[in-house]
Design an enzyme around this catalytic site. Structure first.
Site, short mmCIF file in Angstrom:
data_model
loop_
_atom_site.label_atom_id
_atom_site.label_comp_id
_atom_site.label_asym_id
_atom_site.label_seq_id
_atom_site.Cartn_x
_atom_site.Cartn_y
_atom_site.Cartn_z
N ARG A 1 -78.63 -40.58 -18.73
CA ARG A 1 -77.44 -40.11 -19.43
C ARG A 1 -76.24 -39.90 -18.51
O ARG A 1 -75.15 -40.42 -18.75
CB ARG A 1 -77.73 -38.78 -20.14
N THR A 2 -76.42 -39.09 -17.47
CA THR A 2 -75.27 -38.66 -16.67
C THR A 2 -74.63 -39.84 -15.93
O THR A 2 -73.40 -39.98 -15.91
CB THR A 2 -75.69 -37.56 -15.68
N LYS B 1 -82.78 -47.01 5.01
CA LYS B 1 -82.93 -47.22 6.47
C LYS B 1 -82.69 -45.92 7.23
O LYS B 1 -82.59 -45.92 8.45
CB LYS B 1 -81.92 -48.27 6.96
N ARG C 1 -75.24 -36.78 -7.69
CA ARG C 1 -76.47 -36.10 -8.10
C ARG C 1 -77.41 -36.12 -6.91
O ARG C 1 -77.60 -37.16 -6.27
CB ARG C 1 -77.13 -36.79 -9.29
N HIS D 1 -75.46 -27.96 -13.23
CA HIS D 1 -75.14 -29.24 -13.87
C HIS D 1 -73.91 -28.96 -14.75
O HIS D 1 -74.00 -28.91 -15.98
CB HIS D 1 -76.34 -29.70 -14.69
N1 CP Z 1 -79.13 -34.47 -19.17
C1 CP Z 1 -79.27 -35.19 -18.06
O1 CP Z 1 -78.81 -34.82 -16.98
O2 CP Z 1 -79.94 -36.37 -18.24
P1 CP Z 1 -80.17 -37.48 -17.11
O3 CP Z 1 -81.14 -36.91 -16.11
O4 CP Z 1 -80.73 -38.69 -17.83
O5 CP Z 1 -78.84 -37.77 -16.46
#
Ligand code: CP
Length: 344
Positions: free
Chosen positions: A55-56, A83, A105, A133
């Protein structure tokens, strides 16, 4: 707020409302045949994902592309990270290629903060370890507001693996900041000790809170982050903390069911419950694009003539943030033909 989005705690109530209002004006773009506006033409957004995401990552990519930015998707597999290249050297390399914003992320809590000290780009936290998040919390607020629910006095239960959930932390901060009340519901083993300082109520009894809720927010059981057995069995967990059809019947009629995804159907949420009309899980995904467009626009859009400098004080960028809001285009009325990017 301003230059980076690292935590919900950086934002004032006014900042949150401005982000949601701007997202509202961008949401219409996603309904057009040509889903594009030229707001960030010539800017470069790098998606730097050290952890898996569906999603993100896709949402940030679509958001940047719908604003006509150039987008680089970076994942560790296939890159020089395999590496042994460090986060710092990777970030400096991307910076040298002209990144205006880096969306990161990472499995380490705090990695976006560290990155923001190394690079002059805007840094957006797309999930750091078990910490935060923030864009998920903002899209959740947007979805709640979309369903005509007021934040003042809003009753939200966040249910499940709070201990490993960056979503729970960001959403608790976001809802309480906007005037709502949060109840964290989980077995004692899945509530982190620091949760007492989050301004939420804690309970281990899901059935006792259901009748008062406006939003029942289910969390994924993050078994990949659990290093020890934190509940007796999945079956036991689902019986005590899963959202079953019978529990949905105990919710008020208009209460929303939310989940950040990905879901463990049959564990924290029954499969048929996830598909109910009041389960707005796919709305959350759709709204994520508009909210991320808003954030990229507000962080980058008002600053085209003044590239960020490493020494630039935060206050200077606050001005840019405010100007961005004032100069916001009206994407809803922009002719679709003019919105086509040359790099589409
Ligand atoms: N909600 C969320 O962060 O989903 P993903 O891990 O798929 O990005």
């Amino acid at each position: 707020m301003i230059k980076h989005l690292l935590s919900i705690n950086q934002l004032s109530r006014e900042d949150v409302n401005r982000i949601l209002d701007t997202a509202e004006s961008f949401r219409e773009v996603g309904t057009r045949v040509i889903k594009k506006v030229p707001a960030l033409r010539g800017r470069t957004v790098v998606n730097l994902f050290y952890e898996n995401s569906t999603r993100t990552r896709i949402s940030f990519e679509l958001a940047a592309k719908r604003l006509s930015a150039d987008v680089i998707n970076f994942s560790t597999s296939g890159s020089s990270v395999s590496k042994g290249e460090s986060l710092k050297d990777t970030a400096l390399t991307l910076q040298a290629m002209g990144a205006d914003a880096i969306v990161i992320r990472h499995s380490s809590s705090g990695a976006p903060y560290t990155l923001s000290r190394w690079v002059p780009s805007s840094v957006l936290n797309a999930g750091d370890g078990t910490h935060e998040h923030p864009t998920q919390a903002l899209l959740d607020l947007f979805t709640i507001r979309e369903h005509a629910l007021s934040f003042e006095g809003l009753q939200v239960a966040i249910v499940g693996d709070v201990r490993h959930s960056r979503v729970a932390r960001s959403l608790t901060f976001a809802v309480t900041k906007m005037g709502g009340d949060v109840t964290l519901v989980a077995p004692a083993t899945l509530i982190p000790p620091e949760a007492v300082g989050w301004g939420a109520t804690v309970t281990h009894d899901l059935d006792s809170v259901l009748p008062k809720l406006h939003v029942c927010y289910m969390l994924r059981v993050q078994r990949e982050r659990q290093r020890q057995q934190l509940f007796p069995s999945v079956r036991e967990y689902a019986r005590l903390f899963g959202l079953s059809r019978a529990r949905v019947d105990a919710l008020p009629e208009r209460a929303l069911i939310m989940h950040p995804g990905p879901m463990n159907r049959g564990v924290e949420i029954a499969s048929d419950v996830a598909d109910l009309p009041r389960a707005v899980i796919t709305d959350q995904v759709t709204n994520g694009i508009a909210v991320r467009m808003s954030l990229l626009y507000l962080l980058l859009g008002g600053d085209r003539s003044r590239p960020a400098k490493p020494e630039e004080p935060e206050g200077a960028r606050q001005v840019a943030f405010d100007e961005a809001a004032d100069e916001r285009p009206e994407p809803a009325v922009e002719p679709a033909g003019e919105a086509v990017s040359p790099n589409a």
